[in-house]
Design a protein around this motif. Sequence first.
Motif, PDB file in Angstrom:
ATOM      1  N   PRO A 130       0.833  -1.208   0.000  1.00 55.13           N
ATOM      2  CA  PRO A 130       0.000   0.000   0.000  1.00 55.13           C
ATOM      3  C   PRO A 130       0.871   1.262   0.000  1.00 55.13           C
ATOM      4  CG  PRO A 130      -0.184  -1.182   2.096  1.00 55.13           C
ATOM      5  CD  PRO A 130       0.677  -2.011   1.201  1.00 55.13           C
ATOM      6  N   PRO A 131       0.379   2.366  -0.552  1.00 58.08           N
ATOM      7  CA  PRO A 131       1.187   3.575  -0.672  1.00 58.08           C
ATOM      8  C   PRO A 131       1.568   4.208   0.666  1.00 58.08           C
ATOM      9  CG  PRO A 131      -1.057   4.003  -1.364  1.00 58.08           C
ATOM     10  CD  PRO A 131      -0.940   2.522  -1.146  1.00 58.08           C
ATOM     11  N   TYR A 132       0.859   3.870   1.728  1.00 66.23           N
ATOM     12  CA  TYR A 132       1.170   4.425   3.051  1.00 66.23           C
ATOM     13  C   TYR A 132       2.163   3.551   3.814  1.00 66.23           C
ATOM     14  CZ  TYR A 132      -2.720   1.229   3.732  1.00 66.23           C
ATOM     15  OH  TYR A 132      -3.546   0.139   3.674  1.00 66.23           O
ATOM     16  N   ALA A 133       2.541   2.420   3.261  1.00 60.37           N
ATOM     17  CA  ALA A 133       3.496   1.527   3.932  1.00 60.37           C
ATOM     18  C   ALA A 133       4.897   2.126   3.888  1.00 60.37           C
ATOM     19  CB  ALA A 133       3.492   0.161   3.265  1.00 60.37           C
ATOM     20  N   GLY A 134       5.676   1.837   4.898  1.00 56.31           N
ATOM     21  CA  GLY A 134       7.058   2.298   4.946  1.00 56.31           C
ATOM     22  C   GLY A 134       7.438   2.813   6.308  1.00 56.31           C
ATOM     23  N   GLU A 135       8.549   3.514   6.342  1.00 55.63           N
ATOM     24  CA  GLU A 135       9.093   4.094   7.571  1.00 55.63           C
ATOM     25  C   GLU A 135       8.764   5.586   7.587  1.00 55.63           C
ATOM     26  OE1 GLU A 135      10.809   2.314   9.918  1.00 55.63           O
ATOM     27  OE2 GLU A 135      10.515   0.479   8.748  1.00 55.63           O
TER      28      GLU A 135
ATOM     29  N   THR B 115       3.483  -1.875   7.549  1.00 54.31           N
ATOM     30  CA  THR B 115       3.606  -2.927   6.540  1.00 54.31           C
ATOM     31  C   THR B 115       2.206  -3.159   5.966  1.00 54.31           C
ATOM     32  OG1 THR B 115       3.141  -4.803   8.007  1.00 54.31           O
ATOM     33  CG2 THR B 115       5.434  -4.011   7.926  1.00 54.31           C
ATOM     34  N   ALA B 116       2.062  -4.152   5.132  1.00 57.10           N
ATOM     35  CA  ALA B 116       0.755  -4.470   4.559  1.00 57.10           C
ATOM     36  C   ALA B 116      -0.212  -5.029   5.604  1.00 57.10           C
ATOM     37  CB  ALA B 116       0.904  -5.451   3.408  1.00 57.10           C
ATOM     38  N   GLU B 117       0.310  -5.429   6.777  1.00 53.43           N
ATOM     39  CA  GLU B 117      -0.544  -6.061   7.790  1.00 53.43           C
ATOM     40  C   GLU B 117      -0.460  -5.451   9.182  1.00 53.43           C
ATOM     41  OE1 GLU B 117       0.608 -10.144   7.721  1.00 53.43           O
ATOM     42  OE2 GLU B 117      -0.200 -10.476   5.713  1.00 53.43           O
ATOM     43  N   THR B 118       0.612  -4.682   9.466  1.00 52.93           N
ATOM     44  CA  THR B 118       0.778  -4.155  10.822  1.00 52.93           C
ATOM     45  C   THR B 118       1.215  -2.691  10.815  1.00 52.93           C
ATOM     46  OG1 THR B 118       3.103  -4.825  10.997  1.00 52.93           O
ATOM     47  CG2 THR B 118       1.448  -6.415  11.771  1.00 52.93           C
ATOM     48  N   ILE B 119       0.945  -2.038  11.950  1.00 52.87           N
ATOM     49  CA  ILE B 119       1.405  -0.683  12.221  1.00 52.87           C
ATOM     50  C   ILE B 119       2.171  -0.745  13.540  1.00 52.87           C
ATOM     51  CG2 ILE B 119       0.740   1.697  12.708  1.00 52.87           C
ATOM     52  CD1 ILE B 119      -1.862   1.222  11.250  1.00 52.87           C
ATOM     53  N   GLN B 120       3.348  -0.138  13.571  1.00 49.95           N
ATOM     54  CA  GLN B 120       4.146  -0.132  14.794  1.00 49.95           C
ATOM     55  C   GLN B 120       4.583   1.288  15.101  1.00 49.95           C
ATOM     56  OE1 GLN B 120       7.665  -2.543  14.728  1.00 49.95           O
ATOM     57  NE2 GLN B 120       8.078  -2.198  16.903  1.00 49.95           N
ATOM     58  N   PHE B 121       4.191   1.782  16.254  1.00 47.84           N
ATOM     59  CA  PHE B 121       4.608   3.099  16.730  1.00 47.84           C
ATOM     60  C   PHE B 121       5.825   2.927  17.611  1.00 47.84           C
ATOM     61  CE2 PHE B 121       4.466   6.360  20.080  1.00 47.84           C
ATOM     62  CZ  PHE B 121       4.607   7.498  19.289  1.00 47.84           C
ATOM     63  N   ALA B 122       6.921   3.619  17.270  1.00 48.58           N
ATOM     64  CA  ALA B 122       8.170   3.604  18.046  1.00 48.58           C
ATOM     65  C   ALA B 122       8.592   2.163  18.340  1.00 48.58           C
ATOM     66  CB  ALA B 122       8.028   4.431  19.303  1.00 48.58           C
ATOM     67  N   ASP B 123       8.889   1.861  19.611  1.00 53.77           N
ATOM     68  CA  ASP B 123       9.306   0.514  19.994  1.00 53.77           C
ATOM     69  C   ASP B 123       8.140  -0.319  20.530  1.00 53.77           C
ATOM     70  OD1 ASP B 123      11.945   0.980  19.290  1.00 53.77           O
ATOM     71  OD2 ASP B 123      12.470   1.763  21.263  1.00 53.77           O
TER      72      ASP B 123
ATOM     73  N   ALA C 109      -5.070   8.749  -2.462  1.00 58.23           N
ATOM     74  CA  ALA C 109      -4.395   9.494  -1.402  1.00 58.23           C
ATOM     75  C   ALA C 109      -5.128   9.409  -0.066  1.00 58.23           C
ATOM     76  CB  ALA C 109      -4.239  10.957  -1.801  1.00 58.23           C
ATOM     77  N   SER C 110      -6.339   8.891  -0.044  1.00 62.19           N
ATOM     78  CA  SER C 110      -7.142   8.815   1.188  1.00 62.19           C
ATOM     79  C   SER C 110      -7.522   7.365   1.449  1.00 62.19           C
ATOM     80  CB  SER C 110      -8.412   9.654   1.044  1.00 62.19           C
ATOM     81  OG  SER C 110      -8.086  10.991   0.787  1.00 62.19           O
ATOM     82  N   PHE C 111      -7.316   6.942   2.709  1.00 57.41           N
ATOM     83  CA  PHE C 111      -7.570   5.555   3.068  1.00 57.41           C
ATOM     84  C   PHE C 111      -8.190   5.478   4.456  1.00 57.41           C
ATOM     85  CE2 PHE C 111      -4.018   5.845   0.215  1.00 57.41           C
ATOM     86  CZ  PHE C 111      -4.315   4.897  -0.746  1.00 57.41           C
ATOM     87  N   GLU C 112      -8.934   4.414   4.688  1.00 56.83           N
ATOM     88  CA  GLU C 112      -9.494   4.139   6.012  1.00 56.83           C
ATOM     89  C   GLU C 112      -8.952   2.800   6.482  1.00 56.83           C
ATOM     90  OE1 GLU C 112     -13.700   3.311   8.387  1.00 56.83           O
ATOM     91  OE2 GLU C 112     -13.750   3.666   6.237  1.00 56.83           O
ATOM     92  N   LEU C 113      -8.282   2.826   7.632  1.00 63.21           N
ATOM     93  CA  LEU C 113      -7.724   1.621   8.215  1.00 63.21           C
ATOM     94  C   LEU C 113      -8.463   1.298   9.499  1.00 63.21           C
ATOM     95  CD1 LEU C 113      -3.928   2.497   7.843  1.00 63.21           C
ATOM     96  CD2 LEU C 113      -5.480   1.504   6.148  1.00 63.21           C
ATOM     97  N   GLN C 114      -8.630   0.018   9.768  1.00 59.00           N
ATOM     98  CA  GLN C 114      -9.287  -0.419  10.992  1.00 59.00           C
ATOM     99  C   GLN C 114      -8.289  -1.240  11.802  1.00 59.00           C
ATOM    100  OE1 GLN C 114     -12.316  -3.474  10.646  1.00 59.00           O
ATOM    101  NE2 GLN C 114     -13.547  -2.396  12.155  1.00 59.00           N
ATOM    102  N   ILE C 115      -8.014  -0.789  13.033  1.00 61.58           N
ATOM    103  CA  ILE C 115      -7.134  -1.528  13.935  1.00 61.58           C
ATOM    104  C   ILE C 115      -7.886  -2.786  14.361  1.00 61.58           C
ATOM    105  CG2 ILE C 115      -5.890  -1.495  16.136  1.00 61.58           C
ATOM    106  CD1 ILE C 115      -4.742   0.488  14.112  1.00 61.58           C
ATOM    107  N   THR C 116      -7.281  -3.950  14.131  1.00 68.43           N
ATOM    108  CA  THR C 116      -7.955  -5.213  14.463  1.00 68.43           C
ATOM    109  C   THR C 116      -7.394  -5.863  15.715  1.00 68.43           C
ATOM    110  OG1 THR C 116      -6.488  -6.412  12.950  1.00 68.43           O
ATOM    111  CG2 THR C 116      -8.605  -5.662  12.068  1.00 68.43           C
ATOM    112  N   ALA C 117      -6.319  -5.311  16.254  1.00 69.18           N
ATOM    113  CA  ALA C 117      -5.752  -5.846  17.489  1.00 69.18           C
ATOM    114  C   ALA C 117      -6.764  -5.644  18.619  1.00 69.18           C
ATOM    115  CB  ALA C 117      -4.447  -5.133  17.819  1.00 69.18           C
ATOM    116  N   PRO C 118      -6.901  -6.629  19.501  1.00 68.07           N
ATOM    117  CA  PRO C 118      -7.865  -6.503  20.599  1.00 68.07           C
ATOM    118  C   PRO C 118      -7.430  -5.467  21.635  1.00 68.07           C
ATOM    119  CG  PRO C 118      -6.584  -8.518  20.841  1.00 68.07           C
ATOM    120  CD  PRO C 118      -6.193  -7.908  19.525  1.00 68.07           C
ATOM    121  N   GLY C 119      -8.396  -4.918  22.330  1.00 71.79           N
ATOM    122  CA  GLY C 119      -8.124  -3.980  23.417  1.00 71.79           C
ATOM    123  C   GLY C 119      -7.728  -2.606  22.934  1.00 71.79           C
TER     124      GLY C 119
END
Length: 125
Positions: free
Chosen positions: A26-31, A43-51, A67-77
Amino acid sequence: MKVFLWTACALLFLGGMVAQLAAETPPYAGEWSNGRGETLTITAETIQFADNRAVSYRDVTRATDGASFELQITAPGEINAFPGKTVAVALEKDSMEMTTYLSHADYMQENNAQSVVVWYKDEGD
């Protein structure tokens, strides 16, 4: 017989194109960084903030201008770095604005934004 072979070839070609599209990054993937020393890795499957641990998400964008996307966090809690479960992503050249909402309904109404952060594409991406 020729029609059958042509149809089979067309199906194989289309199937290959669908697999290629699904594998594209996806175009928003990267560092990314935000100018305050904080980092974001997508990445195509995860988002990681800092450490923090990487959290899973899925792209639920219905229609996009690229240029516009909607992502849904699927991790619990609750995830501290991502208040709410819906993330609106707006790309512009080498920057990305992420706005988090509690729900898809809030996103659709642009109501109750929980956070807004501008990220900048890191060199080399």
